[in-house]
Design a protein around this motif. Sequence first.
Motif, mmCIF file in Angstrom:
data_model
loop_
_atom_site.group_PDB
_atom_site.id
_atom_site.type_symbol
_atom_site.label_atom_id
_atom_site.label_comp_id
_atom_site.label_asym_id
_atom_site.label_seq_id
_atom_site.Cartn_x
_atom_site.Cartn_y
_atom_site.Cartn_z
ATOM 1 N N ARG A 1 79.888 24.823 149.825
ATOM 2 C CA ARG A 1 81.070 25.326 149.132
ATOM 3 C C ARG A 1 81.250 26.801 149.448
ATOM 4 O O ARG A 1 80.303 27.587 149.375
ATOM 5 C CB ARG A 1 80.942 25.142 147.620
ATOM 6 C CG ARG A 1 82.238 25.513 146.859
ATOM 7 C CD ARG A 1 82.084 25.399 145.360
ATOM 8 N NE ARG A 1 81.179 26.429 144.842
ATOM 9 C CZ ARG A 1 80.118 26.185 144.115
ATOM 10 N NH1 ARG A 1 79.788 24.938 143.820
ATOM 11 N NH2 ARG A 1 79.356 27.187 143.671
ATOM 12 N N SER A 2 82.485 27.172 149.800
ATOM 13 C CA SER A 2 82.810 28.568 150.087
ATOM 14 C C SER A 2 83.615 29.159 148.939
ATOM 15 O O SER A 2 84.546 28.525 148.439
ATOM 16 C CB SER A 2 83.618 28.666 151.381
ATOM 17 O OG SER A 2 84.082 29.987 151.567
ATOM 18 N N ARG B 1 85.602 31.592 149.191
ATOM 19 C CA ARG B 1 86.830 32.195 149.697
ATOM 20 C C ARG B 1 87.366 31.405 150.886
ATOM 21 O O ARG B 1 86.680 30.549 151.438
ATOM 22 C CB ARG B 1 86.571 33.639 150.126
ATOM 23 C CG ARG B 1 85.470 33.807 151.150
ATOM 24 C CD ARG B 1 85.041 35.264 151.277
ATOM 25 N NE ARG B 1 83.938 35.445 152.219
ATOM 26 C CZ ARG B 1 84.074 35.680 153.517
ATOM 27 N NH1 ARG B 1 85.303 35.747 154.039
ATOM 28 N NH2 ARG B 1 83.017 35.844 154.294
ATOM 29 N N LYS B 2 88.578 31.704 151.247
ATOM 30 C CA LYS B 2 89.196 31.033 152.376
ATOM 31 C C LYS B 2 88.542 31.484 153.675
ATOM 32 O O LYS B 2 88.310 32.675 153.898
ATOM 33 C CB LYS B 2 90.695 31.346 152.416
ATOM 34 C CG LYS B 2 91.433 30.686 153.566
ATOM 35 C CD LYS B 2 92.918 31.043 153.542
ATOM 36 C CE LYS B 2 93.641 30.403 154.727
ATOM 37 N NZ LYS B 2 95.082 30.752 154.733
ATOM 38 N N LEU B 3 88.222 30.514 154.532
ATOM 39 C CA LEU B 3 87.630 30.813 155.837
ATOM 40 C C LEU B 3 88.340 29.998 156.910
ATOM 41 O O LEU B 3 88.623 28.815 156.723
ATOM 42 C CB LEU B 3 86.134 30.460 155.848
ATOM 43 C CG LEU B 3 85.206 31.268 154.933
ATOM 44 C CD1 LEU B 3 83.810 30.676 154.966
ATOM 45 C CD2 LEU B 3 85.180 32.732 155.351
ATOM 46 N N SER B 4 88.649 30.649 158.014
ATOM 47 C CA SER B 4 89.275 29.959 159.142
ATOM 48 C C SER B 4 88.303 29.943 160.311
ATOM 49 O O SER B 4 87.801 30.996 160.733
ATOM 50 C CB SER B 4 90.579 30.661 159.559
ATOM 51 O OG SER B 4 91.514 30.637 158.500
ATOM 52 N N ASN C 1 86.898 25.051 158.523
ATOM 53 C CA ASN C 1 87.878 25.781 157.736
ATOM 54 C C ASN C 1 87.657 25.474 156.258
ATOM 55 O O ASN C 1 87.378 24.324 155.889
ATOM 56 C CB ASN C 1 89.306 25.381 158.131
ATOM 57 C CG ASN C 1 89.611 25.719 159.572
ATOM 58 O OD1 ASN C 1 89.218 26.780 160.068
ATOM 59 N ND2 ASN C 1 90.317 24.829 160.256
ATOM 60 N N PHE C 2 87.769 26.484 155.407
ATOM 61 C CA PHE C 2 87.614 26.299 153.968
ATOM 62 C C PHE C 2 88.790 26.913 153.231
ATOM 63 O O PHE C 2 89.252 28.001 153.576
ATOM 64 C CB PHE C 2 86.337 26.994 153.459
ATOM 65 C CG PHE C 2 85.044 26.332 153.854
ATOM 66 C CD1 PHE C 2 84.489 25.345 153.057
ATOM 67 C CD2 PHE C 2 84.381 26.716 155.008
ATOM 68 C CE1 PHE C 2 83.288 24.755 153.401
ATOM 69 C CE2 PHE C 2 83.191 26.124 155.372
ATOM 70 C CZ PHE C 2 82.637 25.133 154.562
ATOM 71 N N ARG C 3 89.242 26.224 152.202
ATOM 72 C CA ARG C 3 90.072 26.869 151.195
ATOM 73 C C ARG C 3 89.142 27.516 150.177
ATOM 74 O O ARG C 3 87.977 27.135 150.055
ATOM 75 C CB ARG C 3 90.985 25.849 150.505
ATOM 76 C CG ARG C 3 91.995 25.184 151.432
ATOM 77 C CD ARG C 3 92.984 24.345 150.621
ATOM 78 N NE ARG C 3 92.290 23.294 149.868
ATOM 79 C CZ ARG C 3 92.003 22.100 150.352
ATOM 80 N NH1 ARG C 3 92.337 21.782 151.597
ATOM 81 N NH2 ARG C 3 91.386 21.209 149.590
ATOM 82 N N ALA C 4 89.622 28.479 149.434
ATOM 83 C CA ALA C 4 88.786 29.137 148.430
ATOM 84 C C ALA C 4 88.275 28.119 147.424
ATOM 85 O O ALA C 4 89.058 27.354 146.837
ATOM 86 C CB ALA C 4 89.575 30.234 147.719
ATOM 87 N N GLU D 1 86.551 25.476 148.106
ATOM 88 C CA GLU D 1 86.466 24.124 148.659
ATOM 89 C C GLU D 1 85.029 23.798 149.064
ATOM 90 O O GLU D 1 84.282 24.648 149.535
ATOM 91 C CB GLU D 1 87.378 23.990 149.878
ATOM 92 C CG GLU D 1 87.406 22.586 150.466
ATOM 93 C CD GLU D 1 88.318 22.467 151.678
ATOM 94 O OE1 GLU D 1 88.584 21.338 152.117
ATOM 95 O OE2 GLU D 1 88.759 23.534 152.189
#
Length: 614
Positions: free
Chosen positions: A351-352, A354-357, A379-382, A384
């Motif tokens: 789980r992240s 923050r948002k990560l691309s 890729n992560f949404r905040a 997620e």
Amino acid sequence: MIKINDYENKVTGCFLGKCIGGNIGAPYEGMKQRMDLKYSPSYMENMLPNDDLDLQVLWLDVLESKGINATAADYATAFNENCDYAPGEYAFFKKNYRKGIMPPLSGSFNNEYFNNGMGAPIRSELWACLYPGDPEAAVARAETDACVDHPAGSDSVYGEMFLAALESLCFCGGSMAELIETALKFVPQNGRLHRAVSDVLAYRRKGLDINGIMDRIIRDYGHSESAMVHQNICIIAAALTCCEHSFTDAVMAAVNCGFDTDCTGATVGAVMGILLGGDRVSDICGVKDAGYKLGIRSPRTDHSVGALADSVCRMRERIKEDSGGSGYCVTQIGSPAIGFGEKREIVLKIRSPRKLSNALLKFDIASPVKLDTYEFALNFRAGEEKTVKIAACVDGAAKILPEALPGTVRLDGEIIGRFGLSGKRRWRVYGPYWKNNIVIPPLGEGESYWKYIPGEGDDFMDSLRFFHIASLPDESGAAEAVNGCGCKSDFITADTAEDIVRLSDCTGFDGNSAYMFSTDFLVEDDCTLGLQIGRNTPIKVWLNGENIATRDGNEMFYHESIHKLSVKLHNGVNNLSFMIVKNSGDTKFSYQFLSNGVCSDHVMFSTVKDKEEI
């Protein structure tokens, strides 16, 4: 609504009561019999360290450092680094942690025997005091805490959840029976813990006193291990309901029931302390602020109960103001055990915050394990969470396999999580060695063997059917399999994932018999360690060819049936061999080397595939 002045006084009462009850009960911990002790302020003249409080102070240190969103992994790290003692489930958790196996898996893997220990329920007060009158929040925090060293869904976890709810509710007051009934709503209604505490309430409604209730607790929910959860939480509930109008009567009632007396006394003291407040507890007990002693490492220098209560109250204020998100979280699921020639899928939930691309996550793990991939771009949404699956295998050329195989997850070079595998132990298994109860000589053509069966009537039929159906273990045959440090007959290999070795998992013969289990392990330096052995069957143990222990008779299994306080291991390959007599369908044994005697850390070694190749 709880007034702030009342809140501070109740927090003080909680921890003052915890210290008083725990100190009274500490000298009698493990006394599985009724006592008739009377309260005296002199019990508080010599304060003793107690893990009931130690770990909560440690958790508070973590919260003050990391903030309210500290994770179970943060608690686990503090536990491993700052707590040197390791009884029961603590030792199995710490061994898992050193393998890289993190919560919640650290509480379930290889922790069969102590899964319902009291190690978690004793640390519920912190969560109740941080979430007064909010049992849902207190229970959620307690569940995360308990899974550090106990399996999710166990009654040890539910025990901490129940007590956290009860103590949180106590900040708002009420009758003890009503408070307990409400707290029970936070544990499964069809579970054993719920039934046990509900029975205590029912017995009390029928007018039974503490002794009558205790008789039924032991009959229906007792365990020979003094620190198991069901009997002890029932003792807590019985003492509170029988003596809810007297702090000292309630604490002494719990302690006088025996078993895990420091835990039951401390918890009853904490509950009563919340209800009464610190001022009244101090007046009733004739104790102003006895302070406390720690058995763990902590930066705190003021060990007064008042200072501890102040720290908890300040942390409560931070909770009300802190709305920040949690950090990265890596959770491993599934079995972490792997053996020679085996493949294992490692499943990680990441789980992240923050948002990560296109975040590049890199994985590494100890040799000789190899991964099919060492990095993922995700890729992560905040907030997620994503699941990553990695295939792992032991290098085919490996000749030794460490028990601890830790791994890490990195993002931009920073470690954001840990995971791990547990190397299986390699055994050579010799047997079965068995014999008939009657030796029949060579028979002639058409000759019946019945004439060699002794007895008449019933005795004859007993002997005949025993000859047909049963067998005897041939211990002499098994003993002959040992020759110096090794064995000298045909064998099969068996790799075991956990400390408990079950014969039914390793052998196919169904009947009374004897076996020899032999394992080789690599030691880097000469050392002297402790050794504890669990068994439920007759056993003989050899270390490097020397018979170091012999026990006859069957008994209920527990991990510490045999203690060798000082055994010597030498640099290089060492051998440990067990002769086991199978007398039941669940014959089993276990062993652990100990760093510093009883209740110390387990010491791990690499298992050897073939000592001739080392």
